[in-house]
Design an enzyme around this catalytic site. Structure first.
Site, PDB file in Angstrom:
ATOM      1  CG  ASN A   5      -1.750   1.219   1.375  1.00 41.67           C
ATOM      2  OD1 ASN A   5      -1.778   2.047   0.470  1.00 41.67           O
ATOM      3  ND2 ASN A   5      -2.431   1.350   2.503  1.00 41.67           N
ATOM      4  CE  LYS A   7      -0.252   3.168   4.776  1.00 46.30           C
ATOM      5  NZ  LYS A   7      -0.173   3.260   6.224  1.00 46.30           N
ATOM      6  CG  HIS A  89      -5.804   1.798   5.184  1.00 45.76           C
ATOM      7  ND1 HIS A  89      -5.409   2.753   6.090  1.00 45.76           N
ATOM      8  CD2 HIS A  89      -4.769   0.939   5.054  1.00 45.76           C
ATOM      9  CE1 HIS A  89      -4.173   2.477   6.475  1.00 45.76           C
ATOM     10  NE2 HIS A  89      -3.764   1.386   5.870  1.00 45.76           N
ATOM     11  CD  GLU A  91      -3.083   5.410   6.669  1.00 46.41           C
ATOM     12  OE1 GLU A  91      -3.067   5.427   5.431  1.00 46.41           O
ATOM     13  OE2 GLU A  91      -2.176   4.906   7.359  1.00 46.41           O
ATOM     14  CD  GLU A 161      -3.423  -2.482   7.181  1.00 41.70           C
ATOM     15  OE1 GLU A 161      -2.381  -2.788   6.599  1.00 41.70           O
ATOM     16  OE2 GLU A 161      -3.959  -1.369   7.052  1.00 41.70           O
ATOM     17  N   GLY A 167       2.334   2.342  10.879  1.00 50.15           N
ATOM     18  CA  GLY A 167       3.272   3.456  10.770  1.00 50.15           C
ATOM     19  C   GLY A 167       3.937   3.851  12.070  1.00 50.15           C
ATOM     20  CB  SER A 206       5.180  -1.654  12.135  1.00 51.66           C
ATOM     21  OG  SER A 206       4.730  -0.321  12.352  1.00 51.66           O
TER      22      SER A 206
HETATM   23  P1  13P Z   1       2.995   0.441   7.773  1.00 59.66           P
HETATM   24  O1  13P Z   1       3.527  -0.865   7.190  1.00 59.66           O
HETATM   25  O2  13P Z   1       3.719   1.645   7.301  1.00 59.66           O
HETATM   26  O3  13P Z   1       2.843   0.354   9.243  1.00 59.66           O
HETATM   27  O4  13P Z   1       1.513   0.602   7.169  1.00 59.66           O
HETATM   28  C1  13P Z   1       0.673  -0.481   7.194  1.00 59.66           C
HETATM   29  C2  13P Z   1      -0.522  -0.159   6.401  1.00 59.66           C
HETATM   30  O5  13P Z   1      -1.284   0.731   6.756  1.00 59.66           O
HETATM   31  C3  13P Z   1      -0.753  -0.909   5.166  1.00 59.66           C
HETATM   32  O6  13P Z   1      -2.021  -0.680   4.664  1.00 59.66           O
END
Ligand code: 13P
Length: 247
Positions: A5, A7, A89, A91, A161, A167, A206
């Site tokens: 992803n 982003k 997601h 976010e 997740e 993150g 992560s």
């Molecule tokens: P990170 O791997 O940066 O923690 O992000 C995970 C994520 O949100 C994948 O969709």
């Protein structure tokens, strides 16, 4: 399966070179997917043509078309070569107002268009500390069944997740992740046993080359949804290799 992803990152050129680097390495036995920003999809699709790497989008509208400013439909994504769409997601849920119901509607539109939804679920730290992880994840999944019926996750992918791991550099331990993944499979099985048995449940939060192998060794962890580590081809490919070892 390992999905990157990306982003809101990268330039037009950067997205193409990252895709080129990923596609240059063959990872056998693993479905590898990259999910760039939507405006980069057409060019990344060109780069991936004829390779084994699949293309995914990061969101899709619940509607086919009409007065929905700023949205993109699943049919449009399919036209540009997408096979997968990330839906729900955290976010999107926390920053852009998506709810369990709107995520379910988006998911349904993706599946109806013949694409595969990577449906994200996960709890906040507050939820976990209050002992509400299972209830939160169940409600996120239940909305999908309420809208689409018992078979609503048949053929889909679920990504667990935990919001506190995204993150942050803090990964769920393989045991913590396995516990929730097993719970998710069990919850889906109550609706549709066959779908649950073949359901791919990815871990995200992560994940990186240092922890992927251990996470993927767990029976209900079928791969990863990778954020930060997907932006460097070497790291992403190392995570894909860790999945290949388990495949
Ligand atoms: P990170 O791997 O940066 O923690 O992000 C995970 C994520 O949100 C994948 O969709």
């Amino acid at each position: 399966m390992v999905a990157g992803n990306w982003k809101l990152n990268g330039s037009r050129e950067g997205a193409c070179s990252l895709a080129r680097e990923v596609a240059a390495s063959v990872v056998t036995g693993v479905d590898v997917v990259v999910c760039p920003v939507s405006v980069h999809l057409p060019e990344v699709a060109e780069v991936l043509k004829g390779t084994d790497v699949k293309l995914g989008a990061q969101n899709a509208c619940a509607h086919e078309g009409g007065a929905y400013t700023g949205e993109v439909s699943s049919t449009m994504l399919a036209e540009f070569g997408c096979d997968y769409v990330i839906i729900g997601h955290s976010e999107r849920r926390t920053l852009f107002g998506d709810t369990n119901e709107s995520c379910a509607a988006r998911h349904q539109a993706v599946m109806a268009a013949g694409l595969t939804s990577i449906f994200c679920v996960g709890e906040t730290l507050e939820d976990r500390e209050a002992g509400n992880t299972a209830a939160v994840v169940d409600a996120q999944l239940q909305a999908v069944f309420d809208l689409g019926g018992k078979q609503a996750l048949d053929g889909a992918v679920v990504a667990y997740e935990p919001v506190w791991a995204i993150g942050t550099g803090v990964t769920a331990s393989p045991e913590q992740a396995q516990e929730v993944h097993a719970h998710i499979r069990g919850f889906v099985a109550k609706q549709d046993q066959a779908a649950a048995a073949k359901l791919r449940i990815l871990y995200g939060g992560s994940a990186n080359p240092g922890n992927a192998a251990e996470l993927f060794s767990k029976p209900d962890i079928d791969g990863g949804l990778i954020g930060g580590a997907a932006l460097k081809s070497a790291d992403f490919l190392a995570v894909c290799q860790a999945a290949a070892v388990q495949a």
